[in-house]
Scaffold this motif. Structure first.
Motif, mmCIF file in Angstrom:
data_model
loop_
_atom_site.group_PDB
_atom_site.id
_atom_site.type_symbol
_atom_site.label_atom_id
_atom_site.label_comp_id
_atom_site.label_asym_id
_atom_site.label_seq_id
_atom_site.Cartn_x
_atom_site.Cartn_y
_atom_site.Cartn_z
ATOM 1 N N GLN A 66 -5.048 2.682 -4.718
ATOM 2 C CA GLN A 66 -6.678 1.959 -4.598
ATOM 3 C C GLN A 66 -6.657 0.600 -4.362
ATOM 4 O O GLN A 66 -6.118 -0.023 -4.856
ATOM 5 C CB GLN A 66 -7.326 2.045 -5.938
ATOM 6 C CG GLN A 66 -7.374 3.632 -6.320
ATOM 7 C CD GLN A 66 -8.057 5.085 -5.060
ATOM 8 O OE1 GLN A 66 -8.336 4.727 -4.903
ATOM 9 N NE2 GLN A 66 -6.675 5.783 -5.622
ATOM 10 N N LYS A 113 0.852 -1.264 -0.049
ATOM 11 C CA LYS A 113 0.432 -0.014 -0.027
ATOM 12 C C LYS A 113 0.551 1.445 0.248
ATOM 13 O O LYS A 113 0.333 1.715 -0.888
ATOM 14 C CB LYS A 113 -1.071 0.453 0.880
ATOM 15 C CG LYS A 113 -2.025 1.013 1.444
ATOM 16 C CD LYS A 113 -2.882 0.870 0.448
ATOM 17 C CE LYS A 113 -4.169 2.038 0.411
ATOM 18 N NZ LYS A 113 -3.832 3.660 0.267
ATOM 19 N N SER A 145 -7.651 0.764 3.903
ATOM 20 C CA SER A 145 -7.821 1.815 3.118
ATOM 21 C C SER A 145 -7.479 3.894 3.700
ATOM 22 O O SER A 145 -7.663 4.023 3.366
ATOM 23 C CB SER A 145 -9.488 1.676 2.710
ATOM 24 O OG SER A 145 -10.191 2.052 3.621
ATOM 25 N N ASP A 164 -1.226 0.719 -7.919
ATOM 26 C CA ASP A 164 -2.215 1.295 -8.829
ATOM 27 C C ASP A 164 -3.182 1.235 -8.366
ATOM 28 O O ASP A 164 -3.956 2.019 -7.043
ATOM 29 C CB ASP A 164 -2.144 2.152 -10.517
ATOM 30 C CG ASP A 164 -1.129 2.516 -10.967
ATOM 31 O OD1 ASP A 164 -1.132 3.382 -10.764
ATOM 32 O OD2 ASP A 164 -0.558 1.870 -11.768
ATOM 33 N N GLU A 165 -3.430 -0.383 -8.243
ATOM 34 C CA GLU A 165 -4.113 -1.026 -7.941
ATOM 35 C C GLU A 165 -3.699 -2.289 -6.615
ATOM 36 O O GLU A 165 -3.125 -2.684 -7.329
ATOM 37 C CB GLU A 165 -5.648 -1.553 -8.076
ATOM 38 C CG GLU A 165 -6.558 -2.055 -7.896
ATOM 39 C CD GLU A 165 -7.511 -2.744 -9.154
ATOM 40 O OE1 GLU A 165 -8.125 -3.501 -9.013
ATOM 41 O OE2 GLU A 165 -7.098 -2.450 -9.744
ATOM 42 N N ASN A 179 -8.614 -3.109 -3.086
ATOM 43 C CA ASN A 179 -9.817 -3.633 -2.980
ATOM 44 C C ASN A 179 -9.750 -4.757 -2.151
ATOM 45 O O ASN A 179 -8.720 -5.756 -1.913
ATOM 46 C CB ASN A 179 -11.002 -3.665 -4.384
ATOM 47 C CG ASN A 179 -9.772 -4.481 -5.580
ATOM 48 O OD1 ASN A 179 -9.696 -5.508 -4.905
ATOM 49 N ND2 ASN A 179 -9.208 -2.947 -5.936
#
Length: 339
Positions: free
Chosen positions: A54, A22, A47, A28-29, A56
């Motif tokens: 980003q 992170k 998060s 990027d993801e 998830n």
């Protein structure tokens, strides 16, 4: 756009590894996957960190593995159970082999061209499992599959610097070849830079400490865990070592930076220079210094001239390593024969 998937993100290695990922400005993801509900809390926690990536997260329900893997450029696999006191990496195989098989099948289906970094132990066997699954699906590329043995190199540098009363372990580079368990780990002190000034007895003791460094952590934690933090660091270091680590690795190599070398446990055939190493050691899978490039493993470096002691270590490692590889290959072949 660079997407990285961490499979087993809620575990002891997965959590700190996800935190480090992170923090990377090149990601990027970041897609997190695990089978335990605790992943949701881990993802929410991460998060809140104000960085570029980003985030998830996905559980097995609703095609979670497919969603985590689709579009991934890099897949890191720390999933599996940790070692407990008295448990060898071979003991772990019975549990972790099935986990790795499932994840590798997902990779073959949803992101077959991703770079795959296997941390799940026993690496000597789990990497062949991933390779066999990729072969079954017709998507195997040995240049994109890596067993992460970086922790062995880190331990070699750290322990050597301690004996030399050096406060900066990064000043020492000790190549480590072979495999990633016990006697299959072969530190090459004859090729250390700068040259080490140790007696033969000191080298023998240091070699044993590097080979069984994982046991040292398990015992120190009193059975409550294994080498999770150092392994997370090692996995992240392989993917990305930014300015604060003063090094560049796979992510940088993929983006065109040249001259990046990292030891990796790989399938030697299909990697330039790998055939020569395979003929010398008599094994298809072996950890050697790998020059990284845009397609992954660009070149396998030769072992160089080994000392008599190191040649003896290689002879002792060879039968165990062959057995480890065979165990992984047979695990998949036996399942295929039952279909």
């Amino acid at each position: 756009m660079v997407k990285v998937a961490v499979l087993g993100a809620a575990g002891g290695i997965g959590q700190p590894l996800s935190l480090l990922c992170k923090m990377s400005p090149l990601i990027d993801e970041l897609a997190l996957y695990d089978v335990v509900p605790a992943l949701t809390g881990v993802a929410v926690d991460l998060s809140h960190i104000a960085t570029k990536a980003q985030l998830n997260s996905h559980l097995p329900t609703d095609d979670g593995l497919k969603k985590a893997l689709t579009g991934s450029d890099f897949v890191i696999i720390p999933a599996g159970v940790p070692r407990k006191p008295g448990m060898t990496r071979d003991d772990l195989f019975k549990i972790n082999a099935g986990i790795v098989e499932t994840l590798a099948t997902g990779i073959a289906q949803f992101c077959p061209k991703a770079f795959i970094l296997v941390i799940s132990n026993p690496v000597n066997s789990t990497v062949p499992i991933v390779a066999e699954i990729m072969k079954k699906h017709g998507v195997f590329d040995p240049r994109r599959l890596f067993g992460v043995t970086t922790l062995d190199v880190i331990r070699a540098s750290t322990f050597t610097s301690q004996l030399h009363e050096c406060t900066n372990p990064t000043q020492y580079t000790v190549p480590v070849v072979g495999g990633h368990s016990g006697l299959t780990i072969i530190p090459l002190f004859s090729q250390a830079e700068p040259a080490v000034k140790l007696s033969h007895e000191a080298i023998k003791k240091l070699t044993i400490r590097i080979q069984f460094g994982g046991d040292e952590v398990v015992e120190a934690k009193g059975g409550s865990g294994s080498a999770t933090l150092s392994m997370a660091y090692a996995g992240f270091k392989y993917v990305y070592s930014g300015s604060f680590l003063r090094q560049a690795n796979l992510l940088h190599a993929v983006h065109g930076e040249k001259g990046i070398i990292e030891s990796s446990y790989v399938h030697l055939s299909g990697i330039p220079g790998g055939e020569n190493v395979s003929k010398l050691v008599g094994i298809d899978y072996f950890s050697v210094p790998i020059e990284l490039g845009p397609d992954g493993a660009h070149k396998a470096h030769p072992l160089g001239e080994l000392s008599d002691y190191e040649l003896n270590l290689l002879e002792k490692a060879r039968p165990e390593l062959k057995g480890n590889v065979a165990k992984g290959v047979e695990f998949i072949s036996q399942k295929s024969s039952k279909l």
